[in-house]
Motif scaffolding. Structure first.
Motif, PDB file in Angstrom:
ATOM      1  N   MET A   1       0.966  -1.018  -0.119  1.00  0.00           N
ATOM      2  CA  MET A   1       0.092  -0.071   0.147  1.00  0.00           C
ATOM      3  C   MET A   1       0.973   1.311  -0.087  1.00  0.00           C
ATOM      4  N   THR A   2       0.608   2.265  -1.047  1.00  0.00           N
ATOM      5  CA  THR A   2       1.393   3.382  -0.975  1.00  0.00           C
ATOM      6  C   THR A   2       0.976   4.381   0.090  1.00  0.00           C
ATOM      7  N   SER A   3       2.192   4.764   0.685  1.00  0.00           N
ATOM      8  CA  SER A   3       2.180   6.058   1.826  1.00  0.00           C
ATOM      9  C   SER A   3       1.502   7.017   1.434  1.00  0.00           C
ATOM     10  N   PRO A   4       0.602   7.810   2.142  1.00  0.00           N
ATOM     11  CA  PRO A   4       0.185   9.290   1.734  1.00  0.00           C
ATOM     12  C   PRO A   4       1.496  10.126   1.623  1.00  0.00           C
ATOM     13  N   LEU A   5       1.203  11.110   0.914  1.00  0.00           N
ATOM     14  CA  LEU A   5       1.991  12.023   0.855  1.00  0.00           C
ATOM     15  C   LEU A   5       1.880  13.177   1.941  1.00  0.00           C
ATOM     16  N   PRO A   6       2.966  13.725   2.500  1.00  0.00           N
ATOM     17  CA  PRO A   6       2.852  14.319   3.830  1.00  0.00           C
ATOM     18  C   PRO A   6       2.181  16.089   3.421  1.00  0.00           C
ATOM     19  N   ALA A   7       1.842  16.393   4.482  1.00  0.00           N
ATOM     20  CA  ALA A   7       1.341  17.897   4.535  1.00  0.00           C
ATOM     21  C   ALA A   7       2.363  18.851   4.299  1.00  0.00           C
ATOM     22  N   ARG A 155       6.800  19.423  -6.507  1.00  0.00           N
ATOM     23  CA  ARG A 155       8.371  19.233  -6.516  1.00  0.00           C
ATOM     24  C   ARG A 155       8.829  18.933  -4.976  1.00  0.00           C
ATOM     25  N   LEU A 156       7.889  19.467  -4.244  1.00  0.00           N
ATOM     26  CA  LEU A 156       8.166  19.474  -2.857  1.00  0.00           C
ATOM     27  C   LEU A 156       7.872  18.053  -2.349  1.00  0.00           C
ATOM     28  N   GLY A 157       6.992  17.086  -2.795  1.00  0.00           N
ATOM     29  CA  GLY A 157       6.579  15.905  -2.510  1.00  0.00           C
ATOM     30  C   GLY A 157       5.370  15.961  -1.411  1.00  0.00           C
ATOM     31  N   ILE A 158       4.747  17.126  -1.561  1.00  0.00           N
ATOM     32  CA  ILE A 158       3.486  17.110  -0.749  1.00  0.00           C
ATOM     33  C   ILE A 158       2.199  17.150  -1.361  1.00  0.00           C
ATOM     34  N   ASP A 159       1.040  16.733  -0.420  1.00  0.00           N
ATOM     35  CA  ASP A 159      -0.313  16.774  -0.920  1.00  0.00           C
ATOM     36  C   ASP A 159      -0.868  17.934  -0.908  1.00  0.00           C
TER      37      ASP A 159
END
Length: 223
Positions: A1-7, A155-159
Motif C-alpha cells: 500500500m502506498t503511503s500518503p504524501l505528507p502535508a 516538487r516538494l513531495g506534498i499533498d
C-alpha cells in the motif's frame, strides 16, 4: 500500500514574507517617468500578485522603451539591488519559517517574481526553511493559474489537499485555492481573497503550533 504524501506549507513571497512591494512600486514609477508618463497608486495596486507581463505591457503602451522582457528585466534588477542591500522581512516571517524548519514541516516558496529574486530570498531565509522555489521563470501560466502551486507541491513531495498556502493577493489566493490548498490570507493589501480563506493581519499573529494544528485538522478532514 502506498503511503500518503505528507502535508506542507507553501509561501508567497512579495507582501507575505518580505515587504518588497515598495521596491516594485518605485521601479514601476521610475520606468513610467522615463517615458514622461505616470504610474498611479491605483496602477500599482492593480499589479499586485499579477503576472509581470501584465504591468509591463501597460508601461509599454504608455511609451516606456524596450520590449516587454526588457521592461521586466529593468524592474527586476531594481528590486534585486534593494533586496541584496537589505532583505525587508515582514513581522513574524523569519520566526515562523525557522520554527517550521525546526519542526520538520516541508516548506517552499511560490512567487510570480523572477527566479533571481526568489533565490535571494531562499539564501536569506533560515537554514533549511524553504527547500525550493517556484518562480515566474519556472511556469507557463503564473498566478492566478494553479500551475505554480501545483508545481511546487509536486516538487516538494506534498499533498496539496492536506497543505496550507500563505498569500496576500487575490490572484495568489485564487491560484492556491485552485490547486487544492487551504489558504491563509494576509489582508495588508485587500480584505477580500476572492476564495475561502483564514484571514490574518500579520504572520506575527501565529506560531508553529497553530500551523501544525491546521495541518493535522486538514489531514483528518480529508482522510
Amino acid at each position: 500500500m502506498t503511503s500518503p504524501l505528507p502535508a506542507g506549507v507553501l509561501f508567497d513571497m512579495d507582501g507575505t514574507l518580505v515587504d518588497t512591494e515598495p521596491h516594485w512600486q518605485s521601479a514601476q514609477e521610475a520606468l513610467a517617468a522615463s517615458a514622461g508618463t505616470t504610474w498611479s497608486q491605483e496602477d500599482f495596486e492593480a499589479s499586485i500578485g499579477r503576472p509581470m507581463e501584465r504591468w509591463a505591457t501597460i508601461l509599454s503602451e504608455r511609451g516606456v522603451a524596450g520590449s516587454i522582457e526588457e521592461i521586466i528585466a529593468r524592474a527586476v534588477a531594481h528590486v534585486s539591488e534593494r533586496m541584496r542591500a537589505d532583505m525587508p522581512w515582514l513581522p513574524g516571517a523569519r520566526e515562523l519559517l525557522a520554527g517550521l524548519a525546526d519542526a520538520g514541516v516541508p516548506c517552499a516558496l511560490v512567487t510570480n517574481n523572477a527566479g533571481v529574486n526568489a533565490e535571494l530570498l531562499l539564501a536569506a531565509a533560515p537554514r533549511g526553511a524553504l527547500r525550493l522555489a517556484v518562480s515566474a521563470d519556472d511556469v507557463t501560466s503564473p498566478k492566478p493559474d494553479p500551475e505554480p502551486y501545483l508545481s511546487a507541491a509536486t516538487r516538494l513531495g506534498i499533498d496539496p489537499a492536506r497543505s496550507l498556502a500563505f498569500e496576500d493577493s487575490a490572484a495568489g489566493a485564487i491560484s492556491a485555492h485552485g490547486a487544492g490548498l487551504e489558504v491563509w490570507f494576509l489582508t495588508s493589501h485587500t480584505p477580500d481573497p476572492g476564495v475561502p480563506a483564514q484571514l490574518l493581519s500579520s504572520l506575527a499573529e501565529i506560531g508553529v503550533a497553530e500551523v501544525q494544528a491546521a495541518l493535522r485538522a486538514g489531514t483528518a478532514a480529508r482522510a
